[in-house]
Design an enzyme around this catalytic site. Structure first.
Site, PDB file in Angstrom:
ATOM      1  CG  LEU A 327      -2.244  -1.189   0.604  1.00 42.15           C
ATOM      2  CD1 LEU A 327      -2.735  -0.373   2.802  1.00 42.15           C
ATOM      3  CD2 LEU A 327      -3.201  -0.063  -0.008  1.00 42.15           C
ATOM      4  CB  VAL A 453      -9.285   6.067  -3.611  1.00 44.40           C
ATOM      5  CG1 VAL A 453      -9.414   6.304  -4.153  1.00 44.40           C
ATOM      6  CG2 VAL A 453      -7.756   6.961  -4.690  1.00 44.40           C
ATOM      7  CD  GLU A 454      -4.809   2.953  -3.190  1.00 43.60           C
ATOM      8  OE1 GLU A 454      -4.403   2.228  -1.610  1.00 43.60           O
ATOM      9  OE2 GLU A 454      -4.220   1.981  -3.707  1.00 43.60           O
ATOM     10  N   GLY A 455      -8.493   4.391   1.478  1.00 49.03           N
ATOM     11  CA  GLY A 455      -8.755   4.527   2.727  1.00 49.03           C
ATOM     12  C   GLY A 455      -9.360   5.657   3.026  1.00 49.03           C
TER      13      GLY A 455
END
Length: 758
Positions: A327, A453-455
């Site tokens: 990530l 996005v990405e959390g």
């Protein structure tokens, strides 16, 4: 004195004699910690173990080693990376008409698709042995930023295969056969990847994905093989509509024990050709009108061979750790690159617009209200660029600091949103009229994309930064949790006892330091450098000690409930984050050779960061559930009040005036938004008008002086007025022509697009 002596002896005995200390101190504390410390879930534990501690650990310890920060290598590009920027990236920029891409075609032109594939824009992270470019994180970030300054849709298209996706997972974990099969095609662009993680009922909570796979036997290529029967429903998957290979995350079960004796194996990642029977790709989403490909993928009862698991069967159940380890590219490189690019774009164009747009007979850059917004834009851009460089340094030195990449993802995308909002406010009508010459509109519209996005950012701030940081970066807490969780109580108590003494010394030291710095204004705090930035190091040392003691107090008093006190933990995370951003600014100033011209930006950024950190600490204290403890904390941290006030008006004027001056400083601070005469995008035309207007500024002063004296009639620049100025010998004919040319360029720059119909 005798009483004090006896008390001291008692303390020495209690803490110095092991058996007495364990009975009176460690055993009760052991039981207390066992009761109040929050238990780690499996996904949390894997996330903790996947990342490592870097500079964030220093900031959490209350006494950062600034020499360590200064020792991190400088950000440089290899000759190959620089050549790619100068050639392939520069060429790509000339091919991008973002207005047509977004408002017209809702897709990149076929020629652009072909170019980014054949020129290996999808292969930055793929090793050279498989045909990739193997670029550094700094190079990837810089390339994505340059492209994003002209087209967010193109930048996202390039970004995704080079961050969280099959390429990175294969490079790290793939079997030799999988690498040979897929990486050359991914590098050449023959294969277009996507990775499907997000499900409708499990967005940021990846551990709750409902998509399932069951180990079983089935038929593949006419033979019975061991495999997995999959059912999934995914959304928000970038590149899914055009992908040729699908990375898929799912929960794997083995009810018949075909892989071992464990039925619930856990999250697993597999790689599936898009044309495999049962795979559904194609339906698109519409992400705020942006033109990058984003859509859905589904499959029902799809059988795949077991060796399609990324890494092979041995990696079954290890998918979550694989994803968390990778990530960092998406969180720490790609999304911050988009935010930084937007800031460079906003700073270059807004500073120029302030010099060409006039209201009430003066340039708008002379209004203090505009200067305040412009100063925020420029200083936040300096912070973003500094944080971008420091964060990619971690990745390029083989670090995996999950807390720092979460900080970068949240705070950099939020700073990017703040910058573009300010830029839109300054541009006003120019900013809201979409058209080929609107250089801000699409970046403004796209701003929430990086934030969600990405959390999602709310989750990242409230749960991840401090939630992981407090445990992962604290020098003792994680080890104490492991000791408390040890099934061998005696061994756990012994380990806990040794940790507890060190923890007590650490806490007392931070409490004393915090109080001492508070009553002395940090004047006796250490500073690793002399000169104008030394005072900032002293303030950051104080705030680091404040964070350390507040973390200990919060965890001791609130225990496991701290997880649910999201607003408390978010504010503590904000303190850590502001310390990180301030560290990045200080490092950038040192790496750039202590440029004197940068000081207004450095001071503004650091004054803002320390103000925000102190504000967050004050918020924790004011809202601490135990009011008595809150009062104690205020007496410890702010006995004389909170005097971190942020940049003053003079500082704001200095920053605004500096960024409105054309030259090396402005070019260096906006280098991710290049100006190219080959590009007709509104930016080049604005820059030409800005430079022309600055060149004729003395001539405008002569005209105004003549108007005030009565030699010329008052009014705006016109051919008639300039002719009168020549006749009155206020200007020469050549000077009048210069003024008219600049006036024409300015008028073109401030014009907005208009259409016969929409």
């Amino acid at each position: 004195m005798t009483l004090l002596f006896l008390i001291l002896i008692a303390i020495l005995v209690v803490f110095g004699v092991t058996d007495i200390r364990r009975q009176l101190i460690s055993r009760p504390a052991f039981a207390f910690f066992k009761r109040v410390l929050p238990p780690l879930s499996q996904t949390e534990r894997e996330a903790m173990e996947a990342g490592n501690v870097w500079w964030d650990g220093e900031l959490f310890r209350g006494a950062p080693d600034w020499n360590q920060l200064h020792s991190y290598p400088a950000n440089t590009l290899t000759e190959e990376e620089q050549a790619f920027l100068d050639n392939q990236v520069a060429t790509l920029l000339t091919m991008l008409d973002d207005y047509q891409i977004v408002q017209g075609d809702q897709d990149l032109p076929e020629a652009v698709w072909e170019y980014i594939k054949t020129e290996k824009f999808f292969s930055f992270i793929i090793p050279k042995e498989y045909g990739g470019l193997a670029f550094s994180a700094h190079a990837a970030s810089t390339i994505v930023s340059r492209v994003a300054s002209r087209s967010m849709s193109a930048a996202v298209t390039i970004m995704v295969p080079n961050s969280l996706g099959p390429g990175e997972l294969l490079a790290h974990y793939g079997t030799d056969e999988q690498k040979q099969q897929w990486l050359p095609g991914l590098a050449s662009g023959a294969e277009v990847p996507c990775f499907a993680l997000t499900a409708p009922t499990a967005g940021s909570d990846a551990g709750a994905i409902p998509d399932t796979g069951t180990v079983c036997k089935g038929e593949h290529n006419g033979e019975e093989v061991l495999g997995i029967r999959l059912t999934w429903d995914k959304r928000y998957i970038t590149l899914a509509p055009v992908a040729t290979v699908l990375g898929l995350a799912f929960k794997l079960r083995d009810p018949d024990g075909l892989l071992g004796d464990k039925e619930d194996i856990g999250i697993t990642c597999a790689l599936i050709p898009a044309d495999h029977e049962g795979v559904q790709l194609g339906n698109r989403h519409n992400p705020l009108g942006m033109a990058f490909m984003n859509g859905t993928t589904r499959g029902n009862d799809v059988f795949i061979p077991i060796d399609w698991i990324i890494g092979g069967p041995d990696y079954a159940g290890r998918g979550w750790r694989m994803l968390v380890e990778c990530l960092s590219a998406g969180r720490g490189i790609s999304l911050p690159a988009l935010a930084t690019a937007t800031a460079h774009l906003a700073t270059r164009t807004t500073s120029a617009y302030c010099g060409v747009r006039q209201q009430f007979g003066v340039q708008i850059g002379e209004f203090e209200g505009i200067q305040e917004a412009l100063a925020r834009i420029a200083a936040n851009t300096y912070t973003l660029e500094s944080a971008r460089k420091l964060t990619v340094t971690a990745v390029d030195t083989n670090q995996k600091p999950s807390v720092i990449t979460a900080i970068a993802k949240y705070h950099m995308t939020e700073l990017g949103r703040s910058v573009i909002n300010d830029a839109m406010d300054v541009h006003a009508g120019k900013g809201i009229q979409l058209g080929p010459n609107n250089y801000l509109g699409n970046n403004y519209i796209a701003s929430p994309v990086s934030i969600t996005v990405e959390g999602a950012n709310i989750l990242t701030r409230n749960l991840m930064i401090f939630g992981q940081g407090a445990t992962r970066c604290h020098p003792y807490v994680l080890a104490e949790m492991e000791a408390v969780a040890n099934p061998d109580t005696d061994a756990g108590l012994k380990r806990f006892d040794s940790l507890l003494i060190s923890h007590i010394v650490y806490a007392v030291r931070n409490a004393v330091v915090s109080f001492g710095h508070a009553i002395t204004g940090s004047r006796f705090a250490a500073k690793p450098v002399a000169g104008p930035t030394g005072r900032h190091y002293q303030h950051l040392n104080r705030l680091s000690a404040n964070l350390a003691i507040m973390t200990d107090i919060s965890m001791m008093v609130l225990g496991g409930s701290l997880k649910r006190r999201e607003m408390i933990s978010a504010r503590l995370g904000d303190v850590l984050s502001q310390l990180y951003l301030a560290s990045a600014v200080l490092r950038n100033y040192e790496m750039d050779g202590r440029q004197q011209a940068d000081l207004p930006f450095v001071h503004y950024a650091l004054e803002q960061a320390t103000q925000e950190a102190a504000k967050a600490l004050d918020g924790v204290i004011r809202n601490f559930p135990n009011r008595a403890v809150g009062w104690l904390c205020r007496a410890l941290l702010f006995p004389l009040g909170n005097h971190f006030n942020g940049p003053d008006d003079q500082r704001k004027r200095e920053v605004a005036q500096a960024i409105m001056e054309p030259g090396c400083l402005r070019n260096r601070l906006t280098h991710l938004c290049p100006v190219d005469e080959q590009l007709s995008d509104g930016i080049t035309e604005l820059e030409q008008a800005f430079l022309a207007q600055r060149q004729v500024a003395p001539l405008h002063k002569a005209l105004k002086k003549a108007q005030r004296s009565g030699l010329l009639s008052r009014g705006p620049v016109s051919e008639a007025m300039l002719a009168a100025a020549v006749e009155a010998k206020v200007l020469t004919e050549e000077q009048a022509e210069q003024v008219l040319t600049a006036h024409t360029l300015c008028r073109k720059a401030i014009d907005v697009d208009e259409f016969e119909s929409l």
